[in-house]
Design a protein around this motif. Structure first.
Motif, short mmCIF file in Angstrom:
data_model
loop_
_atom_site.label_atom_id
_atom_site.label_comp_id
_atom_site.label_asym_id
_atom_site.label_seq_id
_atom_site.Cartn_x
_atom_site.Cartn_y
_atom_site.Cartn_z
N GLN A 123 0.65 -1.18 -0.14
CA GLN A 123 0.00 -0.07 -0.05
C GLN A 123 0.93 1.27 -0.08
N SER A 124 0.59 2.46 -0.62
CA SER A 124 1.11 3.51 -0.67
C SER A 124 0.47 4.57 0.39
N LYS A 125 1.51 5.46 0.64
CA LYS A 125 0.90 6.23 1.67
C LYS A 125 -0.43 6.92 1.55
N THR B 57 -12.12 10.17 10.18
CA THR B 57 -11.01 9.27 10.72
C THR B 57 -10.38 8.33 9.69
N SER B 58 -10.60 8.51 8.58
CA SER B 58 -10.08 7.59 7.36
C SER B 58 -8.85 7.89 7.11
N SER B 59 -7.81 7.22 6.34
CA SER B 59 -6.42 7.30 6.02
C SER B 59 -6.40 7.28 4.77
N GLY B 60 -5.48 8.20 4.03
CA GLY B 60 -4.98 8.21 2.80
C GLY B 60 -5.93 9.25 1.86
N VAL B 61 -5.91 9.22 0.71
CA VAL B 61 -6.77 9.92 -0.42
C VAL B 61 -7.93 9.22 -0.85
N TYR B 62 -9.13 9.74 -0.52
CA TYR B 62 -10.14 9.15 -0.95
C TYR B 62 -9.98 8.66 -2.69
N GLY B 63 -10.54 7.58 -3.06
CA GLY B 63 -10.23 7.08 -4.61
C GLY B 63 -9.05 6.59 -4.77
N THR B 64 -8.00 6.59 -4.13
CA THR B 64 -6.67 5.98 -4.30
C THR B 64 -6.65 4.41 -3.72
N ASN B 65 -6.35 3.66 -4.91
CA ASN B 65 -6.50 2.17 -4.31
C ASN B 65 -5.25 1.37 -4.73
N ARG B 66 -4.12 2.10 -4.63
CA ARG B 66 -2.88 1.41 -4.92
C ARG B 66 -1.74 2.21 -4.09
N MET C 77 -8.30 4.08 3.13
CA MET C 77 -8.89 3.22 4.01
C MET C 77 -9.88 3.85 4.88
N ARG C 78 -11.12 3.26 4.76
CA ARG C 78 -12.15 4.10 5.66
C ARG C 78 -12.24 3.91 7.01
N GLY C 79 -12.14 4.37 7.89
CA GLY C 79 -12.28 4.76 9.37
C GLY C 79 -13.61 4.53 9.77
N PRO C 80 -14.12 4.29 10.95
CA PRO C 80 -15.50 4.43 11.38
C PRO C 80 -16.34 5.65 10.66
N ASP C 81 -15.94 6.57 10.42
CA ASP C 81 -16.37 7.61 9.73
C ASP C 81 -15.40 8.36 8.69
#
Length: 245
Positions: A223-225, A236-245, A229-233
């Protein structure tokens, strides 16, 4: 617990939070060994409490059909959480339950018996195919911190097993009787081990909590930085929405 330990470079692939799921995963690893023709086998461990899981028998059937180098290891410590084997299993001779797969029973409280049995198991799995082993052992303590361990059995039972079959005491006696070590040397080993454990406990207590970002580390392979990854809401997610690699 052991289900959270994992060390791939030592061929130890950990456990799993789903009861009994190591069995089909182990069958998959055994398939990889056969496919790669590397002369190795897989050991899939489960307890008497998981012995009635349907997935065990599904995976064992496939292993038998394909003659996979697989060893099914039932660690029978007599109690699945707080339920005795007699109350949970119609047949508690777990080594016989492979049916079309041979089985063997071993004293799991004797380190030398376990060593020699394991040698045989590997040889059989690699040269012939799957095999089931039942290691007859015992759990002194409760299943978890919330289990005192004496609501479904009494203290006398635990004390009697510890006095008659304790594997550490047995190993000590073997070493002394065969003059491999003296009692004084064993006491010194005990002292060193207790000091090492005490130091590790103190180090763990003194260590600061890990950074919250560690929750997202190595969740996926490669996984890249920016991997999302979706958090409870969403906040609190991690990374950039839509990035999948």
């Amino acid at each position: 617990g052991s289900m959270h330990m994992y060390k791939a470079d030592a061929n130890f692939y950990g456990g799993n939070g789903i009861v009994g799921s190591q069995a089909p995963l182990g069958a998959g690893m055994a398939f990889a060994h056969k496919y790669n023709n590397d002369g190795c086998c897989a050991f899939a461990l489960y307890g008497d409490g998981a012995s009635n899981q349907g997935q065990l028998f599904e995976a064992l059937n496939m292993a038998a059909l394909m003659k996979l180098p697989l060893v099914y290891v039932c660690e029978n410590n007599q109690y699945g959480m707080g339920t005795s084997k007699k109350r949970s299993s119609a047949n508690d001779d777990y080594y016989t339950r492979g049916g079309y797969v041979p089985g063997i029973k071993c004293d799991g409280m004797n380190v030398l018996s376990v060593r020699e049995c394991t040698k045989f198991l590997k040889k059989h799995a690699v040269e012939v195919g799957p095999i089931v082993v039942e290691f007859d052992t015992y759990r002194y303590h409760g299943h978890s911190m919330s289990d005192p361990g004496i609501t479904y059995r009494n203290r006398d039972e635990v004390s009697q097993v510890r006095a008659a079959r304790d594997p550490v005491d047995r190993a000590k006696r073997y070493c002394i009787d065969t003059e491999l070590v003296t009692e004084a040397e064993i006491k010194e080993i005990d002292k060193e081990v207790k000091a090492e454990v005490a130091a590790a406990v103190e180090a763990a207590k003194a260590a600061p909590p890990p950074e919250q970002s560690e929750l997202w580390t190595d969740v996926h392979v490669g996984q890249s930085k920016d991997f999302f990854m979706r958090g409870p809401d969403i906040s609190t997610s991690s990374g950039v929405y839509g990035t999948n690699r």
